[in-house]
Design a protein around this motif. Structure first.
Motif, PDB file in Angstrom:
ATOM      1  N   ARG A  71       0.885   5.079 -60.303  1.00  0.00           N
ATOM      2  CA  ARG A  71       0.626   5.984 -61.433  1.00  0.00           C
ATOM      3  C   ARG A  71       1.694   5.777 -62.502  1.00  0.00           C
ATOM      4  O   ARG A  71       2.889   5.787 -62.216  1.00  0.00           O
ATOM      5  N   LEU A  72       1.234   5.606 -63.725  1.00  0.00           N
ATOM      6  CA  LEU A  72       2.117   5.481 -64.877  1.00  0.00           C
ATOM      7  C   LEU A  72       1.754   6.601 -65.852  1.00  0.00           C
ATOM      8  O   LEU A  72       0.617   6.673 -66.318  1.00  0.00           O
ATOM      9  N   ASN A  73       2.716   7.455 -66.153  1.00  0.00           N
ATOM     10  CA  ASN A  73       2.466   8.573 -67.064  1.00  0.00           C
ATOM     11  C   ASN A  73       2.900   8.214 -68.481  1.00  0.00           C
ATOM     12  O   ASN A  73       3.834   7.431 -68.673  1.00  0.00           O
ATOM     13  N   PRO A  74       2.238   8.778 -69.478  1.00  0.00           N
ATOM     14  CA  PRO A  74       2.594   8.457 -70.858  1.00  0.00           C
ATOM     15  C   PRO A  74       4.024   8.881 -71.178  1.00  0.00           C
ATOM     16  O   PRO A  74       4.498   9.911 -70.693  1.00  0.00           O
ATOM     17  N   VAL A  75       4.694   8.080 -71.998  1.00  0.00           N
ATOM     18  CA  VAL A  75       6.075   8.384 -72.394  1.00  0.00           C
ATOM     19  C   VAL A  75       6.064   9.481 -73.455  1.00  0.00           C
ATOM     20  O   VAL A  75       6.833  10.431 -73.374  1.00  0.00           O
ATOM     21  N   ALA A  76       5.198   9.357 -74.443  1.00  0.00           N
ATOM     22  CA  ALA A  76       5.074  10.371 -75.489  1.00  0.00           C
ATOM     23  C   ALA A  76       4.054  11.406 -75.032  1.00  0.00           C
ATOM     24  O   ALA A  76       2.865  11.132 -74.970  1.00  0.00           O
ATOM     25  N   ASP A  78       2.324  15.106 -75.495  1.00  0.00           N
ATOM     26  CA  ASP A  78       2.025  16.247 -76.364  1.00  0.00           C
ATOM     27  C   ASP A  78       1.765  17.430 -75.440  1.00  0.00           C
ATOM     28  O   ASP A  78       0.842  17.398 -74.621  1.00  0.00           O
ATOM     29  N   SER A  79       2.562  18.472 -75.564  1.00  0.00           N
ATOM     30  CA  SER A  79       2.461  19.610 -74.642  1.00  0.00           C
ATOM     31  C   SER A  79       1.146  20.369 -74.757  1.00  0.00           C
ATOM     32  O   SER A  79       0.809  21.160 -73.888  1.00  0.00           O
ATOM     33  N   THR A  80       0.379  20.108 -75.815  1.00  0.00           N
ATOM     34  CA  THR A  80      -0.900  20.805 -75.976  1.00  0.00           C
ATOM     35  C   THR A  80      -2.062  20.026 -75.372  1.00  0.00           C
ATOM     36  O   THR A  80      -3.175  20.529 -75.332  1.00  0.00           O
ATOM     37  N   GLU A  81      -1.808  18.796 -74.924  1.00  0.00           N
ATOM     38  CA  GLU A  81      -2.878  17.967 -74.374  1.00  0.00           C
ATOM     39  C   GLU A  81      -2.640  17.678 -72.896  1.00  0.00           C
ATOM     40  O   GLU A  81      -1.509  17.727 -72.417  1.00  0.00           O
ATOM     41  N   ALA A  82      -3.709  17.352 -72.205  1.00  0.00           N
ATOM     42  CA  ALA A  82      -3.610  16.990 -70.792  1.00  0.00           C
ATOM     43  C   ALA A  82      -2.935  15.630 -70.659  1.00  0.00           C
ATOM     44  O   ALA A  82      -3.077  14.763 -71.527  1.00  0.00           O
ATOM     45  N   ILE A  83      -2.205  15.448 -69.579  1.00  0.00           N
ATOM     46  CA  ILE A  83      -1.559  14.164 -69.314  1.00  0.00           C
ATOM     47  C   ILE A  83      -2.589  13.246 -68.671  1.00  0.00           C
ATOM     48  O   ILE A  83      -3.141  13.561 -67.619  1.00  0.00           O
ATOM     49  N   ILE A  84      -2.845  12.125 -69.317  1.00  0.00           N
ATOM     50  CA  ILE A  84      -3.800  11.151 -68.792  1.00  0.00           C
ATOM     51  C   ILE A  84      -3.021   9.907 -68.403  1.00  0.00           C
ATOM     52  O   ILE A  84      -2.479   9.201 -69.257  1.00  0.00           O
ATOM     53  N   SER A  85      -2.941   9.676 -67.113  1.00  0.00           N
ATOM     54  CA  SER A  85      -2.149   8.575 -66.569  1.00  0.00           C
ATOM     55  C   SER A  85      -2.900   7.253 -66.622  1.00  0.00           C
ATOM     56  O   SER A  85      -4.122   7.221 -66.653  1.00  0.00           O
ATOM     57  N   ALA A  86      -2.129   6.177 -66.598  1.00  0.00           N
ATOM     58  CA  ALA A  86      -2.656   4.830 -66.406  1.00  0.00           C
ATOM     59  C   ALA A  86      -2.305   4.446 -64.973  1.00  0.00           C
ATOM     60  O   ALA A  86      -1.416   5.050 -64.357  1.00  0.00           O
ATOM     61  N   PHE A  87      -2.993   3.455 -64.427  1.00  0.00           N
ATOM     62  CA  PHE A  87      -2.713   2.999 -63.072  1.00  0.00           C
ATOM     63  C   PHE A  87      -2.692   1.484 -63.051  1.00  0.00           C
ATOM     64  O   PHE A  87      -3.475   0.843 -63.760  1.00  0.00           O
ATOM     65  N   VAL A  88      -1.803   0.924 -62.235  1.00  0.00           N
ATOM     66  CA  VAL A  88      -1.817  -0.511 -61.980  1.00  0.00           C
ATOM     67  C   VAL A  88      -1.991  -0.714 -60.482  1.00  0.00           C
ATOM     68  O   VAL A  88      -1.413  -0.004 -59.673  1.00  0.00           O
ATOM     69  N   VAL A  89      -2.842  -1.663 -60.144  1.00  0.00           N
ATOM     70  CA  VAL A  89      -3.146  -1.963 -58.740  1.00  0.00           C
ATOM     71  C   VAL A  89      -2.813  -3.434 -58.502  1.00  0.00           C
ATOM     72  O   VAL A  89      -3.348  -4.304 -59.193  1.00  0.00           O
ATOM     73  N   PRO A  90      -1.928  -3.715 -57.532  1.00  0.00           N
ATOM     74  CA  PRO A  90      -1.579  -5.110 -57.257  1.00  0.00           C
ATOM     75  C   PRO A  90      -2.641  -5.801 -56.409  1.00  0.00           C
ATOM     76  O   PRO A  90      -3.356  -5.155 -55.644  1.00  0.00           O
ATOM     77  N   LEU A  99      -4.989  -3.337 -64.467  1.00  0.00           N
ATOM     78  CA  LEU A  99      -4.625  -2.165 -65.255  1.00  0.00           C
ATOM     79  C   LEU A  99      -5.843  -1.290 -65.500  1.00  0.00           C
ATOM     80  O   LEU A  99      -6.873  -1.766 -65.979  1.00  0.00           O
ATOM     81  N   PHE A 100      -5.717  -0.021 -65.156  1.00  0.00           N
ATOM     82  CA  PHE A 100      -6.762   0.977 -65.377  1.00  0.00           C
ATOM     83  C   PHE A 100      -6.258   1.966 -66.423  1.00  0.00           C
ATOM     84  O   PHE A 100      -5.290   2.681 -66.188  1.00  0.00           O
ATOM     85  N   LEU A 101      -6.903   1.969 -67.581  1.00  0.00           N
ATOM     86  CA  LEU A 101      -6.583   2.908 -68.656  1.00  0.00           C
ATOM     87  C   LEU A 101      -7.801   3.788 -68.916  1.00  0.00           C
ATOM     88  O   LEU A 101      -8.930   3.290 -68.940  1.00  0.00           O
ATOM     89  N   ALA A 102      -7.578   5.064 -69.140  1.00  0.00           N
ATOM     90  CA  ALA A 102      -8.689   5.986 -69.373  1.00  0.00           C
ATOM     91  C   ALA A 102      -9.481   5.616 -70.627  1.00  0.00           C
ATOM     92  O   ALA A 102     -10.690   5.799 -70.672  1.00  0.00           O
ATOM     93  N   LYS A 137       5.871  -1.902 -77.112  1.00  0.00           N
ATOM     94  CA  LYS A 137       6.443  -0.559 -77.131  1.00  0.00           C
ATOM     95  C   LYS A 137       6.083   0.130 -75.818  1.00  0.00           C
ATOM     96  O   LYS A 137       4.898   0.177 -75.452  1.00  0.00           O
ATOM     97  N   ILE A 138       7.088   0.636 -75.096  1.00  0.00           N
ATOM     98  CA  ILE A 138       6.827   1.290 -73.805  1.00  0.00           C
ATOM     99  C   ILE A 138       5.959   2.514 -74.032  1.00  0.00           C
ATOM    100  O   ILE A 138       6.335   3.436 -74.758  1.00  0.00           O
ATOM    101  N   ALA A 139       4.765   2.504 -73.414  1.00  0.00           N
ATOM    102  CA  ALA A 139       3.812   3.591 -73.574  1.00  0.00           C
ATOM    103  C   ALA A 139       3.662   4.425 -72.302  1.00  0.00           C
ATOM    104  O   ALA A 139       3.369   5.621 -72.371  1.00  0.00           O
ATOM    105  N   TYR A 140       3.833   3.790 -71.134  1.00  0.00           N
ATOM    106  CA  TYR A 140       3.674   4.463 -69.837  1.00  0.00           C
ATOM    107  C   TYR A 140       4.816   4.067 -68.932  1.00  0.00           C
ATOM    108  O   TYR A 140       5.311   2.949 -68.988  1.00  0.00           O
ATOM    109  N   LYS A 141       5.215   5.006 -68.063  1.00  0.00           N
ATOM    110  CA  LYS A 141       6.299   4.737 -67.123  1.00  0.00           C
ATOM    111  C   LYS A 141       6.067   5.532 -65.848  1.00  0.00           C
ATOM    112  O   LYS A 141       5.576   6.654 -65.890  1.00  0.00           O
ATOM    113  N   SER A 142       6.439   4.931 -64.729  1.00  0.00           N
ATOM    114  CA  SER A 142       6.354   5.620 -63.443  1.00  0.00           C
ATOM    115  C   SER A 142       7.566   6.536 -63.302  1.00  0.00           C
ATOM    116  O   SER A 142       8.672   6.192 -63.723  1.00  0.00           O
ATOM    117  N   GLU A 143       7.361   7.691 -62.702  1.00  0.00           N
ATOM    118  CA  GLU A 143       8.473   8.656 -62.545  1.00  0.00           C
ATOM    119  C   GLU A 143       9.274   8.394 -61.314  1.00  0.00           C
ATOM    120  O   GLU A 143       8.937   7.832 -60.374  1.00  0.00           O
TER     121      GLU A 143
END
Length: 143
Positions: A71-76, A78-90, A99-102, A137-143
């Motif tokens: 799971r990779l969560n967006p770096v930017a 917005d507290s008013t929007e839902a967090i839509i994650s990206a996923f990478v599967v090896p 890469l799976f992007l919504a 530009k870094i858009a998603y990062k794993s926590e």
């Protein structure tokens, strides 16, 4: 005479019970034909979308990306929007990632470019830092 009347009544009751059972069976059959099965929505690959399955090119199978992917969560955020994650599967030997992007209907295969870097066009995934860049530009990062 009483025996004949009693015997006739018993047969009449039994006959009406059998009719009732047949009618109930017919009603149940017609209901099951009219109602679609629950959880039966399959995509063109046979994956059950209602079970969260999607087709993976890299695994050549139906998967649940939230179970097998990173799971990779967006770096930017917005507290008013839902967090839509990206996923990478090896793939099996981690020589490529899918890469799976919504926002994208199709997945993207990221191929190895350097030791821990996998990319395709504007997408670049760093396996070591677990971040995804879009247009450098870094858009998603794993926590």
């Amino acid at each position: 005479m009483k025996k004949i009347i009693l015997l006739g009544s018993v047969f009449a009751i039994l006959a009406s019970c059998q009719n009732s059972t047949k009618q109930q069976t017919q009603v149940n059959d017609s209901i099951s034909q009219e109602m679609p099965s629950i959880g039966g929505n399959k995509d063109k690959h046979g994956c059950l979308s209602s079970a969260g399955q999607t087709w993976s090119q890299i695994k050549n199978d139906c998967i649940q990306v939230f179970s097998v992917g990173i799971r990779l969560n967006p770096v930017a955020i917005d507290s008013t929007e839902a967090i839509i994650s990206a996923f990478v599967v090896p793939n099996t030997d981690s020589s490529a990632f899918e890469l799976f992007l919504a926002d994208n209907e199709e997945t993207v295969i990221l191929n190895k470019q350097a030791d821990d870097v996998f990319s395709h066009n504007q997408f670049k995934y760093n396996k070591k830092t677990k971040d995804l860049s879009i247009n450098d530009k870094i858009a998603y990062k794993s926590e």
